[in-house]
Design a protein around this motif. Structure first.
Motif, PDB file in Angstrom:
ATOM      1  N   GLU A   1     -13.910  -8.725  -9.654  1.00 19.29           N
ATOM      2  CA  GLU A   1     -13.656  -9.139  -8.279  1.00 19.29           C
ATOM      3  C   GLU A   1     -15.001  -9.255  -7.549  1.00 19.29           C
ATOM      4  OE1 GLU A   1     -11.122  -6.391  -6.206  1.00 19.29           O
ATOM      5  OE2 GLU A   1     -10.940  -7.714  -4.470  1.00 19.29           O
TER       6      GLU A   1
ATOM      7  N   ALA B   1      -5.140   7.381  -8.830  1.00 19.51           N
ATOM      8  CA  ALA B   1      -4.938   5.978  -8.424  1.00 19.51           C
ATOM      9  C   ALA B   1      -3.892   5.287  -9.287  1.00 19.51           C
ATOM     10  CB  ALA B   1      -6.258   5.223  -8.495  1.00 19.51           C
TER      11      ALA B   1
ATOM     12  N   ALA C   1      -0.121  -5.389  -3.478  1.00 19.90           N
ATOM     13  CA  ALA C   1      -0.888  -5.383  -2.234  1.00 19.90           C
ATOM     14  C   ALA C   1      -2.265  -4.756  -2.479  1.00 19.90           C
ATOM     15  CB  ALA C   1      -0.129  -4.588  -1.173  1.00 19.90           C
ATOM     16  N   ASN C   2      -3.144  -4.851  -1.480  1.00 20.56           N
ATOM     17  CA  ASN C   2      -4.446  -4.182  -1.575  1.00 20.56           C
ATOM     18  C   ASN C   2      -4.249  -2.704  -1.835  1.00 20.56           C
ATOM     19  OD1 ASN C   2      -5.875  -6.486  -1.031  1.00 20.56           O
ATOM     20  ND2 ASN C   2      -6.000  -6.100   1.164  1.00 20.56           N
ATOM     21  N   GLY C   3      -5.030  -2.187  -2.771  1.00 24.23           N
ATOM     22  CA  GLY C   3      -4.974  -0.756  -3.051  1.00 24.23           C
ATOM     23  C   GLY C   3      -3.862  -0.346  -4.002  1.00 24.23           C
ATOM     24  N   ALA C   4      -3.121  -1.307  -4.531  1.00 22.00           N
ATOM     25  CA  ALA C   4      -1.996  -0.968  -5.421  1.00 22.00           C
ATOM     26  C   ALA C   4      -2.476  -0.424  -6.770  1.00 22.00           C
ATOM     27  CB  ALA C   4      -1.119  -2.203  -5.641  1.00 22.00           C
ATOM     28  N   GLY C   5      -3.719  -0.773  -7.148  1.00 25.04           N
ATOM     29  CA  GLY C   5      -4.252  -0.268  -8.418  1.00 25.04           C
ATOM     30  C   GLY C   5      -4.514  -1.354  -9.447  1.00 25.04           C
ATOM     31  N   LYS C   6      -4.530  -2.597  -9.013  1.00 25.86           N
ATOM     32  CA  LYS C   6      -4.706  -3.716  -9.952  1.00 25.86           C
ATOM     33  C   LYS C   6      -6.112  -3.699 -10.575  1.00 25.86           C
ATOM     34  CE  LYS C   6      -3.902  -6.710  -6.664  1.00 25.86           C
ATOM     35  NZ  LYS C   6      -3.875  -5.785  -5.509  1.00 25.86           N
ATOM     36  N   SER C   7      -7.128  -3.594  -9.709  1.00 29.38           N
ATOM     37  CA  SER C   7      -8.503  -3.571 -10.247  1.00 29.38           C
ATOM     38  C   SER C   7      -8.731  -2.329 -11.099  1.00 29.38           C
ATOM     39  CB  SER C   7      -9.538  -3.577  -9.114  1.00 29.38           C
ATOM     40  OG  SER C   7      -9.394  -4.722  -8.331  1.00 29.38           O
ATOM     41  N   THR C   8      -8.168  -1.221 -10.687  1.00 30.13           N
ATOM     42  CA  THR C   8      -8.309   0.014 -11.471  1.00 30.13           C
ATOM     43  C   THR C   8      -7.708  -0.179 -12.862  1.00 30.13           C
ATOM     44  OG1 THR C   8      -8.245   1.343  -9.456  1.00 30.13           O
ATOM     45  CG2 THR C   8      -7.766   2.487 -11.523  1.00 30.13           C
TER      46      THR C   8
ATOM     47  N   GLN D   1      -4.261 -12.490  -5.543  1.00 31.70           N
ATOM     48  CA  GLN D   1      -3.540 -12.424  -4.264  1.00 31.70           C
ATOM     49  C   GLN D   1      -2.645 -13.664  -4.120  1.00 31.70           C
ATOM     50  OE1 GLN D   1      -3.610 -10.097  -1.794  1.00 31.70           O
ATOM     51  NE2 GLN D   1      -4.993  -8.790  -2.983  1.00 31.70           N
TER      52      GLN D   1
ATOM     53  N   GLU E   1      -9.048 -11.519  -9.273  1.00 31.19           N
ATOM     54  CA  GLU E   1      -9.094 -12.353  -8.066  1.00 31.19           C
ATOM     55  C   GLU E   1     -10.009 -13.581  -8.201  1.00 31.19           C
ATOM     56  OE1 GLU E   1      -7.161 -11.770  -5.599  1.00 31.19           O
ATOM     57  OE2 GLU E   1      -6.773  -9.619  -5.501  1.00 31.19           O
TER      58      GLU E   1
ATOM     59  N   TYR F   1      -9.691   9.077  -9.275  1.00 34.89           N
ATOM     60  CA  TYR F   1     -11.023   9.022  -8.670  1.00 34.89           C
ATOM     61  C   TYR F   1     -11.211  10.373  -7.997  1.00 34.89           C
ATOM     62  CZ  TYR F   1     -10.793   3.936  -9.336  1.00 34.89           C
ATOM     63  OH  TYR F   1     -10.690   2.680  -9.872  1.00 34.89           O
TER      64      TYR F   1
HETATM   65  P1  ATP Z   1      -7.607  -4.627  -4.048  1.00 30.80           P
HETATM   66  O1  ATP Z   1      -6.903  -5.911  -4.202  1.00 30.80           O
HETATM   67  O2  ATP Z   1      -7.773  -4.234  -2.615  1.00 30.80           O
HETATM   68  O3  ATP Z   1      -8.837  -4.479  -4.869  1.00 30.80           O
HETATM   69  P2  ATP Z   1      -6.220  -3.097  -6.031  1.00 30.80           P
HETATM   70  O4  ATP Z   1      -4.756  -3.251  -6.242  1.00 30.80           O
HETATM   71  O5  ATP Z   1      -7.121  -3.751  -7.003  1.00 30.80           O
HETATM   72  O6  ATP Z   1      -6.571  -3.529  -4.575  1.00 30.80           O
HETATM   73  P3  ATP Z   1      -7.682  -0.718  -6.622  1.00 30.80           P
HETATM   74  O7  ATP Z   1      -8.971  -1.315  -6.202  1.00 30.80           O
HETATM   75  O8  ATP Z   1      -7.421  -0.529  -8.053  1.00 30.80           O
HETATM   76  O9  ATP Z   1      -6.486  -1.546  -5.999  1.00 30.80           O
HETATM   77  O10 ATP Z   1      -7.504   0.670  -5.864  1.00 30.80           O
HETATM   78  C1  ATP Z   1      -6.433   1.579  -6.133  1.00 30.80           C
HETATM   79  C2  ATP Z   1      -6.659   2.858  -5.337  1.00 30.80           C
HETATM   80  O11 ATP Z   1      -7.805   3.547  -5.854  1.00 30.80           O
HETATM   81  C3  ATP Z   1      -6.923   2.627  -3.868  1.00 30.80           C
HETATM   82  O12 ATP Z   1      -6.306   3.661  -3.149  1.00 30.80           O
HETATM   83  C4  ATP Z   1      -8.431   2.710  -3.762  1.00 30.80           C
HETATM   84  O13 ATP Z   1      -8.825   3.173  -2.494  1.00 30.80           O
HETATM   85  C5  ATP Z   1      -8.774   3.731  -4.832  1.00 30.80           C
HETATM   86  N1  ATP Z   1     -10.102   3.474  -5.416  1.00 30.80           N
HETATM   87  C6  ATP Z   1     -10.509   2.350  -6.044  1.00 30.80           C
HETATM   88  N2  ATP Z   1     -11.782   2.456  -6.472  1.00 30.80           N
HETATM   89  C7  ATP Z   1     -12.198   3.690  -6.098  1.00 30.80           C
HETATM   90  C8  ATP Z   1     -13.428   4.415  -6.258  1.00 30.80           C
HETATM   91  N3  ATP Z   1     -14.465   3.888  -6.914  1.00 30.80           N
HETATM   92  N4  ATP Z   1     -13.475   5.662  -5.732  1.00 30.80           N
HETATM   93  C9  ATP Z   1     -12.422   6.195  -5.099  1.00 30.80           C
HETATM   94  N5  ATP Z   1     -11.234   5.595  -4.922  1.00 30.80           N
HETATM   95  C10 ATP Z   1     -11.121   4.349  -5.411  1.00 30.80           C
END
Ligand code: ATP
Length: 236
Positions: free
Chosen positions: A84, A17, A36-43, A193, A161, A12
């Protein structure tokens, strides 16, 4: 093998990420991604369905690269995501939301069969079909988001989620429905989660930490792993 991520990197802006993800999914499996939150699952899910682009590495569907395919064409290839936070169109009715999910299909008979199957999975959506999506309860919106994703007739369903914010009784029912969807022949990648329920349902699991996969194993083995128990399952 249905899907393979090879050394997948996503950025990003200047911030990376995903730091080189390797993940495989076989036809018919339920694979869960924990972290955990921010681990990169949604990405990871968003990169599979083309909403974010890989900066390095490959995504293969049936061995064919799809990481350069635009998101609307990924749907045509049979991959669909329930995102999500539900993201239903609140000023459209339940049925209109569902129909939008079928935008890649032309055959009215197929659309009708899909709709019947989805109303069978979620009878509540049938009851509410003329109601505006914005007036549905959280659980109903979650059903609608999953129903809409199923309308495109996917082979691979990505669920981000699905139990977030739901009352315990609805959580149980969403997990039972995911099992039914899988039994119907769909392959599922599940981000949750609620790690214990996800591992009980899944065949295999991956554990992500800050943009890396740190562990991959059979779901049963992960459930019995003391480190996973203390980090993600609230102890034994
Ligand atoms: P969550 O359960 O909180 O959604 P996650 O495991 O799905 O967490 P992601 O949402 O994939 O994690 O985020 C992974 C990293 O990428 C995090 O550091 C997040 O801040 C960053 N990130 C996610 N989306 C963006 C975006 N659109 N722009 C910038 N950074 C992003």
């Amino acid at each position: 093998m249905l899907l393979e991520l090879r050394d997948l990197h996503v950025k990003y802006g200047n911030v990376e990420a995903l730091h080189g993800i390797n993940l495989t999914v076989d036809e018919g499996e339920i694979v869960t991604i924990l972290g955990a939150n921010g681990a990169g699952k949604s990405t990871t899910l968003n990169s599979i369905c083309g909403l974010v682009k890989a900066t390095q590495g490959e995504i293969l569907l049936d061995g064919q690269p799809i990481h350069s395919v635009p998101a609307h064409n990924i749907v045509k290839l049979g991959i669909s995501q329930s995102p999500e936070g539900r993201r239903v169109f609140s000023t459209l009715t339940v049925e209109e939301n569902m129909d939008l999910g079928a935008f890649t299909l032309k055959d009215k008979g197929v659309i009708e069969r899909n709709r019947e199957w989805i109303y069978d999975l979620f009878p509540r959506l049938l009851e509410r079909r003329t109601q505006l999506a914005g007036t549905l309860s959280g659980g109903e919106q979650q059903m609608l988001a999953i129903g809409r994703a199923l309308m495109s007739n996917p082979r691979l369903l990505l669920l981000d989620e699905p139990s977030l914010g739901l009352a315990p009784i609805l959580v149980k029912s969403i997990f039972e429905t995911i099992r039914k969807i899988n039994k119907h022949g769909l392959t599922v990648i599940l981000v949750e989660q609620n790690a214990r329920a996800a591992l009980k349902l899944a065949d295999r699991g991956y554990v992500m930490e800050v943009g890396n996969i740190v562990l991959a194993d059979d779901a049963k083995t992960l459930l019995a792993n003391p480190e996973i128990q203390s980090a993600y399952l609230g102890g034994k």
